[in-house]
Design a protein around this motif. Structure first.
Motif: not given
Length: 115
Positions: A38-39, A89-93, A109-111
């Motif tokens: 979720x971005x 691809x930046x988002x919480x996974x 987890x934040x990416x």
């Protein structure tokens, strides 16, 4: 049921990260595992899914060929290997499982991928 994600972080574009999802409170080997992300300002979207073993997998089109989902039933852990990362691809996974018709999520987890 408890799911705990780890492995996120800040990485430059083109880099790699490996996310882990440690599961407990249920028979892990009996259930498929999904990874969502979720971005900011966007809906949560499915990234990848895996069946009871590594023979059945599914990927969202934008990550095909870059991400690999896997699992280790002996360790009760799911994984998402992410290569050739892009800023989008930046988002919480999040990892998720459906146990007895109830959807469970980890805390995420934040990416963050910098350009």
């Amino acid at each position: 049921v408890q799911l705990v994600e780890s492995g996120g972080g800040l990485v430059q574009a083109g880099g790699s990260l490996r996310l882990s999802c440690a599961a407990s409170g249920f028979t892990f080997s009996n259930y498929g595992v999904t990874w969502y992300r979720q971005a900011p300002g966007k809906e949560r979207e499915l990234v990848a899914a895996i069946g009871l073993d590594d023979t059945i997998t599914h990927y969202e089109d934008s990550v095909k060929g870059r991400f690999t989902i896997s699992r280790d039933n002996a360790k009760h852990t799911g994984y998402l290997q992410m290569n050739s990362l892009k800023p989008e691809d930046t988002a919480v996974y999040y990892c998720g499982v459906v146990v007895r018709d109830i959807k469970y999520w980890g805390q995420g987890t934040q990416v963050t991928v910098s350009s």
